[in-house]
Design a protein around this motif. Structure first.
Motif, PDB file in Angstrom:
ATOM      1  N   SER A 164      25.656   8.590 -47.938  1.00 59.21           N
ATOM      2  CA  SER A 164      24.662   8.322 -46.899  1.00 59.21           C
ATOM      3  C   SER A 164      24.713   6.863 -46.479  1.00 59.21           C
ATOM      4  CB  SER A 164      23.253   8.626 -47.390  1.00 59.21           C
ATOM      5  OG  SER A 164      23.230   9.835 -48.034  1.00 59.21           O
ATOM      6  N   TYR A 167      27.534   6.369 -44.266  1.00 57.44           N
ATOM      7  CA  TYR A 167      27.226   6.862 -42.922  1.00 57.44           C
ATOM      8  C   TYR A 167      26.391   5.840 -42.166  1.00 57.44           C
ATOM      9  CZ  TYR A 167      25.392   9.446 -39.044  1.00 57.44           C
ATOM     10  OH  TYR A 167      25.058   9.807 -37.772  1.00 57.44           O
ATOM     11  N   ILE A 181      17.224   8.325 -40.760  1.00 56.47           N
ATOM     12  CA  ILE A 181      17.563   8.317 -42.191  1.00 56.47           C
ATOM     13  C   ILE A 181      17.019   7.048 -42.845  1.00 56.47           C
ATOM     14  CG2 ILE A 181      19.451   8.226 -43.858  1.00 56.47           C
ATOM     15  CD1 ILE A 181      21.078   9.940 -41.944  1.00 56.47           C
ATOM     16  N   TRP A 257      38.825   6.152 -42.757  1.00 51.07           N
ATOM     17  CA  TRP A 257      38.352   6.558 -44.086  1.00 51.07           C
ATOM     18  C   TRP A 257      39.134   5.879 -45.185  1.00 51.07           C
ATOM     19  CZ3 TRP A 257      40.402   9.756 -48.064  1.00 51.07           C
ATOM     20  CH2 TRP A 257      41.692  10.237 -47.822  1.00 51.07           C
TER      21      TRP A 257
ATOM     22  N   GLY B  12      46.655  12.313 -41.187  1.00 52.75           N
ATOM     23  CA  GLY B  12      45.416  11.746 -41.701  1.00 52.75           C
ATOM     24  C   GLY B  12      44.226  11.941 -40.793  1.00 52.75           C
ATOM     25  N   ARG B  13      44.437  12.517 -39.631  1.00 52.15           N
ATOM     26  CA  ARG B  13      43.303  12.626 -38.727  1.00 52.15           C
ATOM     27  C   ARG B  13      42.256  13.596 -39.275  1.00 52.15           C
ATOM     28  NH1 ARG B  13      44.377  13.051 -32.483  1.00 52.15           N
ATOM     29  NH2 ARG B  13      44.857  10.884 -32.945  1.00 52.15           N
ATOM     30  N   SER B  15      41.658  14.335 -42.382  1.00 53.58           N
ATOM     31  CA  SER B  15      40.889  13.767 -43.500  1.00 53.58           C
ATOM     32  C   SER B  15      39.885  12.738 -42.995  1.00 53.58           C
ATOM     33  CB  SER B  15      41.814  13.161 -44.554  1.00 53.58           C
ATOM     34  OG  SER B  15      42.986  12.691 -43.970  1.00 53.58           O
ATOM     35  N   ASP B  16      40.259  12.044 -41.910  1.00 47.89           N
ATOM     36  CA  ASP B  16      39.318  11.117 -41.290  1.00 47.89           C
ATOM     37  C   ASP B  16      38.062  11.854 -40.857  1.00 47.89           C
ATOM     38  OD1 ASP B  16      39.055   8.474 -40.929  1.00 47.89           O
ATOM     39  OD2 ASP B  16      40.025   8.381 -38.974  1.00 47.89           O
ATOM     40  N   PHE B  19      35.998  13.111 -43.820  1.00 45.88           N
ATOM     41  CA  PHE B  19      35.225  12.050 -44.472  1.00 45.88           C
ATOM     42  C   PHE B  19      33.976  11.719 -43.660  1.00 45.88           C
ATOM     43  CE2 PHE B  19      34.331   7.670 -45.766  1.00 45.88           C
ATOM     44  CZ  PHE B  19      34.339   7.833 -47.134  1.00 45.88           C
ATOM     45  N   HIS B  20      34.173  11.641 -42.336  1.00 49.66           N
ATOM     46  CA  HIS B  20      33.028  11.373 -41.460  1.00 49.66           C
ATOM     47  C   HIS B  20      31.960  12.449 -41.640  1.00 49.66           C
ATOM     48  CE1 HIS B  20      31.537  10.411 -37.101  1.00 49.66           C
ATOM     49  NE2 HIS B  20      30.567  10.454 -37.982  1.00 49.66           N
ATOM     50  N   ALA B  22      31.527  14.405 -44.166  1.00 51.36           N
ATOM     51  CA  ALA B  22      30.915  14.363 -45.507  1.00 51.36           C
ATOM     52  C   ALA B  22      29.797  13.330 -45.558  1.00 51.36           C
ATOM     53  CB  ALA B  22      31.985  14.039 -46.553  1.00 51.36           C
ATOM     54  N   THR B  23      30.055  12.154 -44.955  1.00 55.99           N
ATOM     55  CA  THR B  23      29.001  11.139 -44.974  1.00 55.99           C
ATOM     56  C   THR B  23      27.804  11.602 -44.148  1.00 55.99           C
ATOM     57  OG1 THR B  23      29.909   9.994 -43.055  1.00 55.99           O
ATOM     58  CG2 THR B  23      30.636   9.248 -45.213  1.00 55.99           C
ATOM     59  N   LEU B  24      28.112  12.262 -43.004  1.00 52.38           N
ATOM     60  CA  LEU B  24      27.034  12.767 -42.155  1.00 52.38           C
ATOM     61  C   LEU B  24      26.198  13.789 -42.920  1.00 52.38           C
ATOM     62  CD1 LEU B  24      25.899  12.719 -39.278  1.00 52.38           C
ATOM     63  CD2 LEU B  24      27.376  14.640 -38.750  1.00 52.38           C
ATOM     64  N   ALA B  26      25.803  14.052 -46.137  1.00 46.57           N
ATOM     65  CA  ALA B  26      24.987  13.397 -47.165  1.00 46.57           C
ATOM     66  C   ALA B  26      23.737  12.805 -46.544  1.00 46.57           C
ATOM     67  CB  ALA B  26      25.799  12.315 -47.876  1.00 46.57           C
ATOM     68  N   GLY B  27      23.910  12.173 -45.371  1.00 43.68           N
ATOM     69  CA  GLY B  27      22.754  11.590 -44.705  1.00 43.68           C
ATOM     70  C   GLY B  27      21.739  12.650 -44.319  1.00 43.68           C
ATOM     71  N   CYS B  28      22.245  13.761 -43.772  1.00 42.10           N
ATOM     72  CA  CYS B  28      21.325  14.832 -43.359  1.00 42.10           C
ATOM     73  C   CYS B  28      20.639  15.445 -44.581  1.00 42.10           C
ATOM     74  CB  CYS B  28      22.072  15.911 -42.589  1.00 42.10           C
ATOM     75  SG  CYS B  28      22.658  15.320 -41.001  1.00 42.10           S
TER      76      CYS B  28
END
Lengths: 367, 309
Positions: A164, A167, A181, A257, B12-13, B15-16, B19-20, B22-24, B26-28
């Protein structure tokens, strides 16, 4: 037009200023008067010191008022009040640590560390008191429980909190979602710990039937408390990573990333690790959420997913609240304070570790 | 090597993207958790709201069950704030402006240690050490100031009263207020301070004119964050206070707070009692949420010109 008076030998700068010995001249009469006043009520050292402090402040204020004027008198008064406030704040710290050490050290034996409470009943405690033998039973099960619950809570909260924060810093720069958030992470910091416990209990109660109490439920409750701390500290650390590092990496054609995982995070890792350690230190002593989620056990439970589980804070709470033997509370008291000493040592070690990590693993900034 | 690896499409696109996302996610997830805290508490507490008045503990409906402990929570928090706010501000001033530079950092750590001690240990300390110590003071208060309703006698002989609980809470809230206000005091523009001193102001006048006006929104929000902690604190009250019905006197046993009520009764609760306690938790959640959001709002409103964030 020099004014000629008795004070002529004084320099212009020290005129109308109190000499240094003046305060001592106030302190001694204050101490004597305080001793007299304290004796009237019933002498004890604390009362005497409090009276001395009050009389000294009033006396110093008066003498300053007469010599230096009201502005300096007010200044002096506030200075002493501020010093007094600091001393006042230290009293409970010293008192708590002294109480824990004094009562906890006698019970801190290897028997206490390596045995659980299984088989230790009121009858056992009564016999211990009657025969004067060493106290049986210990906190092994509680230490094991605390370590397991904290470990699982860390495993849940660190990935979520870390991602998070990434992000917030790297992707959602200033967008409505990232603002939401940030705001709700701040709000989450203020959730009362017991409410977090109730949430986990209600969640698992609805899914697995009421009164589902395991170490895992407690770990979920602690995660609710831990995630916002991890997010805040990680976010701060990621924000101070210089943008030039990111740009240098992009300029070499590295994907975003890979830049984050290979450049940004390694730069900030010491700060992140120290923040996580502090977050663990914060939740390891939480009692209320564990009380309503993990139940209480007297024997060792190695499985976080089934069965009730003890922890150090709830062990302390139950040993004080419901002593094993209601008629002879001394053995329970001794166990509770020994457990309190272990808990304080845990928390202090984690705090110390956080500071050491931040200092020794900081990125090398020299060339 | 016929193809340039850099020019190859898609390297790698994915995985890019992953990753984006995954972070989103986690935030949600954080938002989801906060909303599900509210939702689960609400769903599980519905039976308590719908129950017949005589089925609820106390036999007069949920609201007459909850309001004495809401008042009790507010009393405990009010005592804690009344004691901790002035002392906390003075301690912060000591560390930021009065202590010798060299020692200030160490003193700061010392006060932070107060925040590190687990609440159950404060509770045990209040129960075993502080409460017996205060009984003589309570006897004196009851004898000499008993005509004031809050000090009405007979004083508790165990010392396990609302006032003791409030003092323990104050000790726990103090480091929060100190840590936050200290940060803000340190951010006071140095030029303002030096200008005040150059005009001949004494140190206290300088603090009154330059430091405190600058720090006012920060002090308010620090106090409110402390209040949020005081409202939700459980173990200190559960261990120290000997609970009972709502009483005006702070030196008798009696009164109860929401958090302690939950902690004391939850382990044995089932069915309706369970949802009553969860509903009590919901009330506590709403109160602390309101206090915290107000504090954050005060901070953000003054962010631009005070730096107090």
């Amino acid at each position: 037009m020099l004014k000629v008076d008795a004070k002529q030998h004084q320099s212009q700068l020290t005129r109308n200023r109190l000499p240094r010995f003046a305060l001592l001249a106030v302190l001694f009469p204050a101490a004597i008067a305080a001793a007299a006043a304290a004796t009237l009520i019933g002498f004890n050292v604390v009362l005497w010191m409090v009276f001395t402090a009050v009389l000294f402040v009033i006396g110093a204020w008066l003498i300053t008022l007469l010599v230096e004027g009201s502005r300096h008198a007010g200044n002096r008064m506030i200075r002493y009040v501020v010093y007094g406030a600091f001393i006042l704040a230290l009293i409970p710290l010293v008192s708590v640590i002294w109480t824990v050490l004094e009562r906890g050290l006698p019970g801190l034996t290897s028997n206490f560390l390596w045995t659980s409470m299984s088989g230790v009943t009121g009858a056992v405690d009564n016999r211990t008191v009657a025969e004067g033998t060493p106290v049986l039973g210990g906190a092994y099960h509680a230490i094991v429980g605390t370590l397991q619950i904290s470990l699982v809570a860390t495993l849940i909260s660190v990935p979520i909190g870390l991602m998070s924060a990434i992000y917030l810093v790297e992707y959602g720069t200033g967008g409505p979602l990232s603002r939401a958030i940030t705001f709700f992470v701040d709000v989450m910091t203020g959730i009362p710990s017991i409410v977090a416990g109730l949430f986990a209990a209600a969640l698992f109660g609805m899914v697995f039937g009421p009164a589902t109490r395991t170490g895992f439920v407690a770990a979920v409750a602690l995660s609710v408390l831990m995630i916002p701390v991890v997010v805040r500290s990680t976010e701060e650390m990621l924000r101070i990573v210089p943008n030039e590092l990111r740009e240098a990496s992009y300029a070499l054609g590295v994907r975003k990333w890979r830049t984050i995982t290979k450049v940004v995070i390694p730069t900030a890792i010491s700060g992140i690790a120290s923040g996580v350690t502090l977050a663990i230190a914060r939740v390891v002593g939480e009692t209320a959420p564990i009380l309503v989620t993990a139940g209480f056990a007297t024997s060792i439970n190695w499985n976080v997913f089934s069965g009730w589980m003890a922890s150090l804070p709830t062990f302390i709470y139950y040993q004080i609240r419901t002593p094993t033997s209601p008629t002879n509370v001394e053995p329970s008291d001794q166990r509770a304070w020994a457990a309190a000493l272990i808990l304080i040592l845990f928390v202090m070690l984690l705090n110390l570790a956080a500071r050491l990590i931040a200092r020794f693993f900081a990125p090398r900034t020299g060339r | 090597m016929s193809t340039n690896t850099l020019a190859r499409r898609g390297s790698g696109r994915s995985s890019d993207k992953a990753f984006h996302l995954a972070t989103l996610a986690a935030g949600c997830l954080i938002l989801v958790v906060l909303f599900s805290v509210a939702a689960f508490l609400l769903v599980q507490s519905i039976p308590a709201f719908q129950a017949q008045a005589e089925e609820v503990t106390g036999g007069a409906g949920f609201w007459s069950y909850i309001w004495p402990i809401v008042i009790g929570t507010l009393i405990a928090a009010a005592i804690a704030m009344a004691l901790a706010t002035p002392v906390g501000i003075f301690v912060a001033l000591f560390i930021s402006h009065f202590a010798p530079r060299r020692l200030a950092l160490g003193f700061g750590y010392l006060i932070d240690l107060l925040a590190a001690i687990p609440s159950v240990i404060y509770g045990a300390w209040g129960y075993i050490f502080l409460a017996p110590l205060l009984t003589t003071a309570y006897d004196w208060l009851a004898a000499n100031l008993g005509w004031i309703p809050v000090f009405a006698g007979p004083a508790s002989q165990t010392g396990r009263t609302m006032l003791t609980a409030g003092i323990v809470l104050a000790v726990m809230v103090l480091p929060i207020i100190t840590a936050l206000t200290r940060e803000i005091f340190l951010q006071t523009p140095k030029l303002h301070e030096e200008a005040a001193l150059a005009m001949g102001a004494t140190q206290w006048e300088m603090i009154k004119m330059a430091v405190l006006p600058f720090a006012r929104p920060g002090i308010i929000s620090a106090a409110m964050l402390g209040l949020g902690r005081a409202l939700g604190e459980t173990m200190a009250i559960a261990l120290v206070l000997s609970p009972g019905a709502l009483t005006a006197s702070l030196i008798q046993s009696g009164n109860q707070t929401i958090a302690a009520e939950i902690a004391l009764n939850f382990p044995e609760a089932y069915n309706l009692r369970l949802s009553e306690l969860i509903a009590a938790g919901l009330v506590l959640f709403v109160i602390t949420l309101a206090v915290n959001m107000l504090a954050r709002w005060v901070i953000s409103r003054h962010k631009e010109f005070s730096g107090a964030n």
